[in-house]
Design an enzyme around this catalytic site. Structure first.
Site, PDB file in Angstrom:
ATOM      1  N   GLU A   1      -6.974   2.820  -1.274  1.00 48.28           N
ATOM      2  CA  GLU A   1      -5.801   2.135  -1.857  1.00 48.28           C
ATOM      3  C   GLU A   1      -4.572   2.115  -0.950  1.00 48.28           C
ATOM      4  O   GLU A   1      -4.041   0.996  -0.754  1.00 48.28           O
ATOM      5  CB  GLU A   1      -5.441   2.771  -3.221  1.00 48.28           C
ATOM      6  CG  GLU A   1      -4.361   1.984  -3.905  1.00 48.28           C
ATOM      7  CD  GLU A   1      -3.823   2.639  -5.163  1.00 48.28           C
ATOM      8  OE1 GLU A   1      -4.319   3.680  -5.585  1.00 48.28           O
ATOM      9  OE2 GLU A   1      -2.864   2.087  -5.696  1.00 48.28           O
TER      10      GLU A   1
ATOM     11  N   HIS B   1      -5.474  -0.608   2.262  1.00 48.25           N
ATOM     12  CA  HIS B   1      -5.293  -1.700   1.307  1.00 48.25           C
ATOM     13  C   HIS B   1      -3.835  -2.142   1.212  1.00 48.25           C
ATOM     14  O   HIS B   1      -3.531  -3.330   1.288  1.00 48.25           O
ATOM     15  CB  HIS B   1      -5.841  -1.265  -0.064  1.00 48.25           C
ATOM     16  CG  HIS B   1      -5.168  -1.931  -1.207  1.00 48.25           C
ATOM     17  ND1 HIS B   1      -4.083  -1.359  -1.850  1.00 48.25           N
ATOM     18  CD2 HIS B   1      -5.369  -3.117  -1.792  1.00 48.25           C
ATOM     19  CE1 HIS B   1      -3.676  -2.187  -2.798  1.00 48.25           C
ATOM     20  NE2 HIS B   1      -4.436  -3.256  -2.788  1.00 48.25           N
TER      21      HIS B   1
ATOM     22  N   HIS C   1      -2.100  -5.956   2.313  1.00 45.76           N
ATOM     23  CA  HIS C   1      -1.154  -6.787   1.554  1.00 45.76           C
ATOM     24  C   HIS C   1       0.067  -7.085   2.425  1.00 45.76           C
ATOM     25  O   HIS C   1       0.625  -8.175   2.372  1.00 45.76           O
ATOM     26  CB  HIS C   1      -0.674  -6.033   0.302  1.00 45.76           C
ATOM     27  CG  HIS C   1      -1.561  -6.175  -0.899  1.00 45.76           C
ATOM     28  ND1 HIS C   1      -1.562  -7.284  -1.707  1.00 45.76           N
ATOM     29  CD2 HIS C   1      -2.456  -5.325  -1.462  1.00 45.76           C
ATOM     30  CE1 HIS C   1      -2.418  -7.123  -2.696  1.00 45.76           C
ATOM     31  NE2 HIS C   1      -2.984  -5.930  -2.577  1.00 45.76           N
TER      32      HIS C   1
ATOM     33  N   HIS D   1      -9.088  -8.810  -1.481  1.00 43.21           N
ATOM     34  CA  HIS D   1      -9.675  -7.830  -2.400  1.00 43.21           C
ATOM     35  C   HIS D   1     -11.203  -7.931  -2.435  1.00 43.21           C
ATOM     36  O   HIS D   1     -11.877  -6.956  -2.784  1.00 43.21           O
ATOM     37  CB  HIS D   1      -9.032  -7.905  -3.788  1.00 43.21           C
ATOM     38  CG  HIS D   1      -7.930  -6.887  -3.942  1.00 43.21           C
ATOM     39  ND1 HIS D   1      -8.183  -5.549  -4.156  1.00 43.21           N
ATOM     40  CD2 HIS D   1      -6.586  -7.006  -3.841  1.00 43.21           C
ATOM     41  CE1 HIS D   1      -7.039  -4.888  -4.209  1.00 43.21           C
ATOM     42  NE2 HIS D   1      -6.052  -5.743  -4.013  1.00 43.21           N
TER      43      HIS D   1
HETATM   44 CU1  CUO Z   1      -3.624  -4.500  -7.315  1.00 40.66          CU
HETATM   45 CU2  CUO Z   1      -4.109  -4.885  -4.076  1.00 40.66          CU
HETATM   46  O1  CUO Z   1      -3.905  -3.521  -5.624  1.00 40.66           O
HETATM   47  O2  CUO Z   1      -3.388  -5.717  -5.690  1.00 40.66           O
END
Ligand code: CUO
Length: 726
Positions: A369, A384, A388, A424
């Site tokens: 995450e 992750h 983003h 994702h």
């Molecule tokens: Cu909810 Cu990448 O964690 O959007």
């Protein structure tokens, strides 16, 4: 008009860009900060307020920050003329007031984590309000709203507070900027002159862009509110007791895996193929996106757009204090795959530690995450969150143009951008790689001796405007128009109800009937797991189970008792364990709030986490998209978790499967997504072979049929019989 301390805290969510001392709420309450938190100029303004806005009914004087607060105050001596402030506020003041905040930015997360800790440590309501007022006045409003929301959701003494819908608090993150601008114009008219603002269709792109066919889904206000709220319930940086929820890393994996499965289902509905997975960090991102949102109403700085075929670059942005290279992402990725393939990860002490069948997926979720629970950030980094960020700043990776982040870099808006799903899908692939290393489930793990699911059917209720209900096995979707009240979020506009009308997908309610044969001779408690999947791939070719399992979306999971012999279980679609009704997503706390001190008021806030009921089903198509409805009975004695027996999560409609139960362990011992989370024993099998020897499972063919008609929402929430268009 008197107002309790607690309720006055909620007023702080209203029009967060306005100064703290502007009147708030329908009764024009003024929260007056202590003088030391105001500049000389502000003190003059406060004194002149009653004549500017007409007489407010109440002025509430907010106490100053406690001399001996429950929270540590700064060791840094205050500047001359400044009050002593806690470290967390001093740090948070460094984020410019009009910047866009995002929990995917590590610096922003640290600031939020500090404020959440401060709010959580406040000794009582009065102290919490003093701190909140100080933060509101001194810090970035988006940061303030996020940190206070997380704290109110998690403080035991605040659990009966109903947080207002974030759509009404920060409409600029959820609704087209054009509609917001028109709402401002309407707000300037009298109550009787105002008209409902219609959200334009095809606002963000046109049909030349194939991905735009799914704009109705990606830009749905409800699913974006869900995603924002989910990240509030599962903050990645906050006091450990808040972050470390039961099976949090696994929930991160599962909730997002289900979003990808649902997105693919939706793609099949509109004739598109499965979403492409981001294959390399250096490949061009074919799918451009221009969100056309202005999250910050006080300043006309919208999220940046991303042209087609953009590529990410090394990032060096002072604006968010991120300085990383693509090779950092690649190193983290390699180490994560090393952990998966070796079955061991490196813990905080540098020791190799097994990823076990029990907890491996949970730890991997924390690593990927990554939240503050990640066991070794030096090794595994922040994969992750940084993806983003890298994608969302690829238009200005060094910040030399002073450009804002893209919508994909903020949870409230990320799901609007097609690239979210590429990204994702890549994250999901990491988890799948791990799941594929686990032993396939044995018949003993999958079966339920003595209990058979002998039949299953679904019956949809009559669609408004039609004469008869659809045939059994036909699920129905259509479009609906619903109004959302915005005036709580229209900073600096005149007060009074201002409505926007959004068009969204909707499904007709339906009921399941499960016929069960219980030959055990005694009543048996079972968990009923219900999933829906497309029957074939995008080309109409049947999917082997090894692939098919990735398309199953959970539609319900519940516990029931089956009597000996033959019996029937009934369940309605509205009871789904993943969804919450429209009213919980878009709650207008002024008009729908439960009476004080009633059971309904308890846990009301937590109730806002959940997939919106109007998006329970994929859209389907005009002919009826062929789908498979799958159900499975398992032994509740093996599923149950001590202390989490209640499936209902308090007194509200809880979306347990996506959000867990407040303050309880996740109420199902099986892996999330069971039985579709692992490869089958035989890689060549199809679903029917996977189920062959197992009486406790059943799959039936159903269709999801979409009618391109728009119905209006009645005040009671049901669809009007008369279509707006047909
Ligand atoms: Cu909810 Cu990448 O964690 O959007």
């Amino acid at each position: 008009m008197s107002i309790s301390t607690k309720e006055s805290i909620l007023l702080l969510f209203e029009r967060p860009y306005e100064p703290i001392y502007f009147p708030k709420g329908p009764n024009g309450i003024v929260l007056r900060p202590p003088p030391e938190l105001l500049s000389n100029r502000e003190r003059e303004v406060v004194d002149s307020l009653p004549s500017r806005f007409g007489p407010p009914t109440t002025t509430v004087a907010v106490a100053g920050l406690p001399a001996e607060p429950s929270t540590p105050v700064s060791l840094v001596p205050p500047a001359p003329g400044e009050p002593p402030l806690p470290d967390a506020i001093l740090n948070a003041r460094e984020l410019p007031r009009l910047a866009n905040f995002s929990v995917f930015v590590p610096w922003h997360r640290r600031l939020a984590g500090g404020l959440i800790e401060l709010f959580m440590a406040a000794g009582d309501e009065e102290e919490l309000r003093s701190l909140a007022v100080a933060v509101h006045g001194l810090c970035n409003p988006q940061l303030f709203v996020y940190a206070l929301s997380v704290a109110l959701l998690h403080r035991p003494d605040m659990r009966d507070l109903a947080l207002p819908s974030f759509v009404s608090t920060m409409p600029g993150r959820f609704l087209a900027s054009d509609a917001i601008r028109r709402a401002y114009l309407e707000a300037n008219l009298t109550d009787t002159q105002r008209e409902v603002v219609l959200i334009p269709r095809n606002w963000t792109a046109n049909d030349e862009e194939p991905e735009h066919r799914l704009a109705y889904w990606r830009e749905d206000v409800g699913i974006n509110v869900h995603h924002w709220h989910w990240h509030l319930v599962y903050p990645s940086q906050a006091p450990r007791a808040i972050v470390q929820k039961d099976r949090r890393g696994e929930m991160f994996y599962y909730m997002h895996q289900q979003i990808i499965a649902r997105y693919n289902f939706e793609r099949f509905s509109v004739g598109l193929g499965r979403v492409r997975r981001l294959g390399s960090f250096r490949e061009p991102l074919r799918e451009g996106y221009y969100a056309k949102l202005t999250p910050n109403i006080a300043r006309d700085l919208g999220y940046a757009g991303r042209p087609d075929n953009a590529t990410i670059s090394n990032v060096s942005r002072e604006l968010e204090r991120v300085f990383l290279d693509i090779s950092d992402l690649e190193r983290w990725e390699t180490r994560i795959f090393d952990a998966i393939h070796s079955g061991e990860y490196i813990n905080a002490r540098g020791e190799r530690t097994p990823l076990t069948e029990e907890t491996g997926i949970d730890i991997l979720g924390d690593i990927v995450e990554a939240s503050v629970l990640t066991p070794n950030p030096n090794i595994y980094g922040d994969l992750h969150n940084m993806l983003h960020f890298f994608i969302g700043t690829c238009h200005d990776p060094t910040g030399k143009h002073q450009e804002q982040i893209q919508a994909v870099t903020e949870p409230a808006t990320a799901m609007r951008d097609p690239v979210f799903y590429l990204m994702h899908a890549y994250i999901d692939d990491i988890f799948r790689e791990y799941k594929n290393t686990l032993q396939p489930y044995s018949e003993a793990q999958l079966g339920l001796p003595g209990v058979a699911l002998t039949a299953m059917s679904v019956q949809t209720s009559t669609v408004p405007g039609e004469q008869a209900p659809p045939a059994p096995g036909v699920l129905r979707t259509f479009l609906q128009e619903s109004d959302i009240e915005l005036s709580r979020g229209l900073d600096f506009a005149p007060r009074g109800p201002t409505l926007v009308r959004v068009q969204h997908l909707q499904n007709a309610p339906f009921d399941y009937t499960f016929s069960v044969q219980n030959a055990t001779g005694a009543a048996k408690r079972v968990t009923v797991r219900v999933f829906l999947a497309p029957q074939t791939d995008e080309r109409g070719i049947p999917l082997r189970f090894a692939d098919h399992r990735n398309y199953f979306v959970e539609v319900d999971k519940f516990v029931a008792t089956v009597a000996p012999g033959a019996s029937e279980l009934k369940r309605s679609s509205a009871q789904s364990s993943i969804t919450i009704p429209w009213e919980q997503t878009f709650r207008d706390v002024d008009t729908n709030r439960p009476p004080d001190n009633t059971p309904q008021q308890q846990d009301f806030s937590f109730c806002s986490c959940g997939w919106p009921q109007h998006m329970l089903l994929p859209r389907g198509n005009a002919e009826g998209l062929p789908c498979v409805l799958f159900a499975m009975l398992t032994d509740y004695e093996l599923d149950k978790v001590e202390g989490s027996e209640s499936q209902e999560g308090g007194r509200c409609k809880a979306a347990v499967s996506f959000c867990g139960l407040r303050d309880k362990r996740f109420p199902d011992r099986r892996p999330m997504g069971f039985p579709f989370d692992r490869l089958p024993r035989n890689a060549d099998h199809y679903l029917r072979q996977f189920m062959a020897a197992l009486d406790n499972m059943r799959a039936v063919d159903v269709t999801v049929q979409f009618t391109n008609r728009v119905l209006l929402r009645r005040l009671d929430g049901a669809a009007e019989a008369t279509p707006v268009t047909s």
